[in-house]
Design a protein around this motif. Structure first.
Motif, short mmCIF file in Angstrom:
data_model
loop_
_atom_site.label_atom_id
_atom_site.label_comp_id
_atom_site.label_asym_id
_atom_site.label_seq_id
_atom_site.Cartn_x
_atom_site.Cartn_y
_atom_site.Cartn_z
N PHE A 58 -22.09 -34.43 -32.49
CA PHE A 58 -21.67 -33.68 -31.31
C PHE A 58 -22.42 -34.22 -30.10
O PHE A 58 -23.64 -34.19 -30.05
CB PHE A 58 -21.94 -32.18 -31.49
N ARG A 59 -21.69 -34.73 -29.15
CA ARG A 59 -22.28 -35.39 -27.99
C ARG A 59 -22.28 -34.54 -26.73
O ARG A 59 -22.60 -35.01 -25.66
CB ARG A 59 -21.56 -36.71 -27.70
N GLY A 60 -21.85 -33.30 -26.84
CA GLY A 60 -21.84 -32.44 -25.67
C GLY A 60 -20.67 -32.69 -24.74
O GLY A 60 -20.67 -32.20 -23.62
N GLN A 61 -19.69 -33.45 -25.18
CA GLN A 61 -18.48 -33.66 -24.38
C GLN A 61 -17.58 -32.48 -24.67
O GLN A 61 -16.90 -32.43 -25.68
CB GLN A 61 -17.81 -34.97 -24.75
N GLY A 62 -17.60 -31.50 -23.81
CA GLY A 62 -16.91 -30.25 -24.07
C GLY A 62 -17.87 -29.27 -24.70
O GLY A 62 -19.07 -29.54 -24.85
N THR A 63 -17.36 -28.12 -25.09
CA THR A 63 -18.21 -27.08 -25.65
C THR A 63 -18.32 -27.22 -27.16
O THR A 63 -17.45 -27.79 -27.81
CB THR A 63 -17.66 -25.69 -25.32
N PHE A 64 -19.37 -26.65 -27.70
CA PHE A 64 -19.56 -26.66 -29.15
C PHE A 64 -18.41 -25.92 -29.82
O PHE A 64 -17.87 -26.37 -30.83
CB PHE A 64 -20.90 -26.01 -29.53
N VAL A 65 -18.01 -24.77 -29.27
CA VAL A 65 -16.95 -23.98 -29.89
C VAL A 65 -15.63 -24.76 -29.91
O VAL A 65 -14.88 -24.69 -30.89
CB VAL A 65 -16.79 -22.59 -29.23
N ALA A 66 -15.34 -25.53 -28.88
CA ALA A 66 -14.11 -26.35 -28.89
C ALA A 66 -14.20 -27.42 -29.98
O ALA A 66 -13.21 -27.69 -30.67
CB ALA A 66 -13.91 -27.00 -27.53
N TRP A 67 -15.37 -28.01 -30.14
CA TRP A 67 -15.57 -29.04 -31.16
C TRP A 67 -15.38 -28.45 -32.55
O TRP A 67 -14.67 -29.03 -33.38
CB TRP A 67 -16.97 -29.63 -30.99
N VAL A 68 -15.96 -27.30 -32.82
CA VAL A 68 -15.85 -26.72 -34.15
C VAL A 68 -14.44 -26.16 -34.39
O VAL A 68 -13.95 -26.17 -35.51
CB VAL A 68 -16.96 -25.68 -34.42
N ARG A 69 -13.75 -25.73 -33.33
CA ARG A 69 -12.35 -25.30 -33.49
C ARG A 69 -11.47 -26.46 -33.93
O ARG A 69 -10.56 -26.28 -34.74
CB ARG A 69 -11.82 -24.74 -32.18
N ALA A 131 -6.86 -25.00 -30.29
CA ALA A 131 -7.88 -25.94 -30.77
C ALA A 131 -8.14 -27.06 -29.78
O ALA A 131 -9.07 -27.83 -29.95
CB ALA A 131 -7.47 -26.51 -32.12
N GLY A 132 -7.29 -27.19 -28.77
CA GLY A 132 -7.51 -28.20 -27.75
C GLY A 132 -7.11 -29.61 -28.15
O GLY A 132 -7.53 -30.57 -27.52
N LEU A 133 -6.30 -29.75 -29.19
CA LEU A 133 -5.84 -31.07 -29.59
C LEU A 133 -4.72 -31.52 -28.66
O LEU A 133 -3.95 -30.70 -28.15
CB LEU A 133 -5.32 -31.06 -31.03
N SER A 134 -4.63 -32.80 -28.45
CA SER A 134 -3.51 -33.33 -27.68
C SER A 134 -2.27 -33.28 -28.57
O SER A 134 -2.37 -33.11 -29.79
CB SER A 134 -3.79 -34.77 -27.26
N HIS A 135 -1.11 -33.46 -27.97
CA HIS A 135 0.12 -33.51 -28.77
C HIS A 135 0.03 -34.62 -29.81
O HIS A 135 0.44 -34.44 -30.95
CB HIS A 135 1.35 -33.72 -27.87
N ALA A 136 -0.50 -35.77 -29.40
CA ALA A 136 -0.62 -36.91 -30.32
C ALA A 136 -1.57 -36.59 -31.47
O ALA A 136 -1.28 -36.94 -32.63
CB ALA A 136 -1.08 -38.15 -29.56
N GLU A 137 -2.69 -35.94 -31.17
CA GLU A 137 -3.64 -35.57 -32.24
C GLU A 137 -3.00 -34.57 -33.20
O GLU A 137 -3.18 -34.67 -34.41
CB GLU A 137 -4.91 -34.98 -31.64
N ALA A 138 -2.27 -33.60 -32.66
CA ALA A 138 -1.59 -32.62 -33.52
C ALA A 138 -0.52 -33.31 -34.37
O ALA A 138 -0.40 -33.01 -35.56
CB ALA A 138 -0.96 -31.52 -32.66
N ALA A 139 0.22 -34.22 -33.78
CA ALA A 139 1.24 -34.95 -34.54
C ALA A 139 0.61 -35.74 -35.68
O ALA A 139 1.12 -35.75 -36.80
CB ALA A 139 2.03 -35.88 -33.61
N ASP A 140 -0.50 -36.38 -35.39
CA ASP A 140 -1.20 -37.15 -36.40
C ASP A 140 -1.71 -36.23 -37.52
O ASP A 140 -1.54 -36.53 -38.70
CB ASP A 140 -2.37 -37.91 -35.77
N ALA A 141 -2.32 -35.10 -37.15
CA ALA A 141 -2.86 -34.18 -38.14
C ALA A 141 -1.75 -33.57 -39.00
O ALA A 141 -1.95 -33.32 -40.19
CB ALA A 141 -3.66 -33.08 -37.45
N LEU A 142 -0.60 -33.31 -38.40
CA LEU A 142 0.52 -32.70 -39.13
C LEU A 142 1.41 -33.72 -39.83
O LEU A 142 2.32 -33.33 -40.55
CB LEU A 142 1.37 -31.87 -38.16
N ASN A 143 1.17 -34.99 -39.53
CA ASN A 143 2.02 -36.05 -40.07
C ASN A 143 3.48 -35.83 -39.66
O ASN A 143 4.40 -35.94 -40.47
CB ASN A 143 1.87 -36.16 -41.58
N LEU A 144 3.66 -35.49 -38.38
CA LEU A 144 4.99 -35.28 -37.81
C LEU A 144 5.16 -36.23 -36.63
O LEU A 144 4.18 -36.63 -36.01
CB LEU A 144 5.13 -33.84 -37.30
#
Length: 179
Positions: A58-69, A131-144
């Motif tokens: 965790f590099r402090g780019q954003g909040t800890f709660v956003a990172w863990v979400r 969770a603050g994911l981008s559309h691309a990150e969500a697509a990748d995570a969902l394999n859609l």
């Protein structure tokens, strides 16, 4: 930020305080994504274990709660994929017609409105906005495909706007006197 730095340096009590402060936010996101309470608790615990093991990353780019979400959202999606529910959820969206009803006072909270979405829409909206994911990150995570995720998010947001709109038709801008 200071607690995260202490936790990264090996202070277990600092990490425990992070869990205490942010546990409910992580569980809330998972519930909004569709996890039953017990499963949300399990996945949140798994996410915090992963975060504990990787807190040095965790590099402090954003909040800890956003990172863990983000960690929790991805862990929940991996669980869904293992259970082969993603395809069933997407297919179920086409078959279901969920109508959300406001409570007795004519109000509806966000959780109620999210429950009124189809499962794929709820997951995509929760991932991108909760969770603050981008559309691309969500697509990748969902394999859609990216376009599919964007469509689910767009439809989901439109339904949320309609369900959460004031009964009198006033806009938020009009209520604030801005418009």
């Amino acid at each position: 930020m200071e607690l995260a730095a202490l936790a990264a340096a090996g202070d277990r009590s600092a990490f425990g305080e992070l869990v205490r402060r942010h546990g409910s936010a992580v569980r809330g996101l998972l519930r909004r994504m569709g996890a039953p309470a017990a499963e949300a608790d399990d996945v949140a615990q798994d996410a915090f274990l992963i975060a504990f093991e990787r807190v040095g990353e965790f590099r402090g780019q954003g909040t800890f709660v956003a990172w863990v979400r983000k960690i929790a959202a991805r862990a929940y999606l991996r669980r869904l994929q293992r259970e082969r529910k993603i395809a069933a959820l997407t297919a179920a969206d086409e078959a279901e017609d969920v109508a959300a009803t406001p409570d007795a006072a004519g109000r509806m909270d966000l959780d109620d409105a999210l429950r009124g979405l189809g499962a794929a829409e709820r997951i995509c909206v929760s991932m991108c906005y909760g969770a603050g994911l981008s559309h691309a990150e969500a697509a990748d995570a969902l394999n859609l495909p990216l376009g599919t995720v964007k469509s689910h998010v767009k439809r989901g947001l439109e339904k949320l706007r309609a369900r959460l709109a004031p009964a009198d038709g006033a806009t938020l801008e009009g209520r604030r006197g801005n418009g």
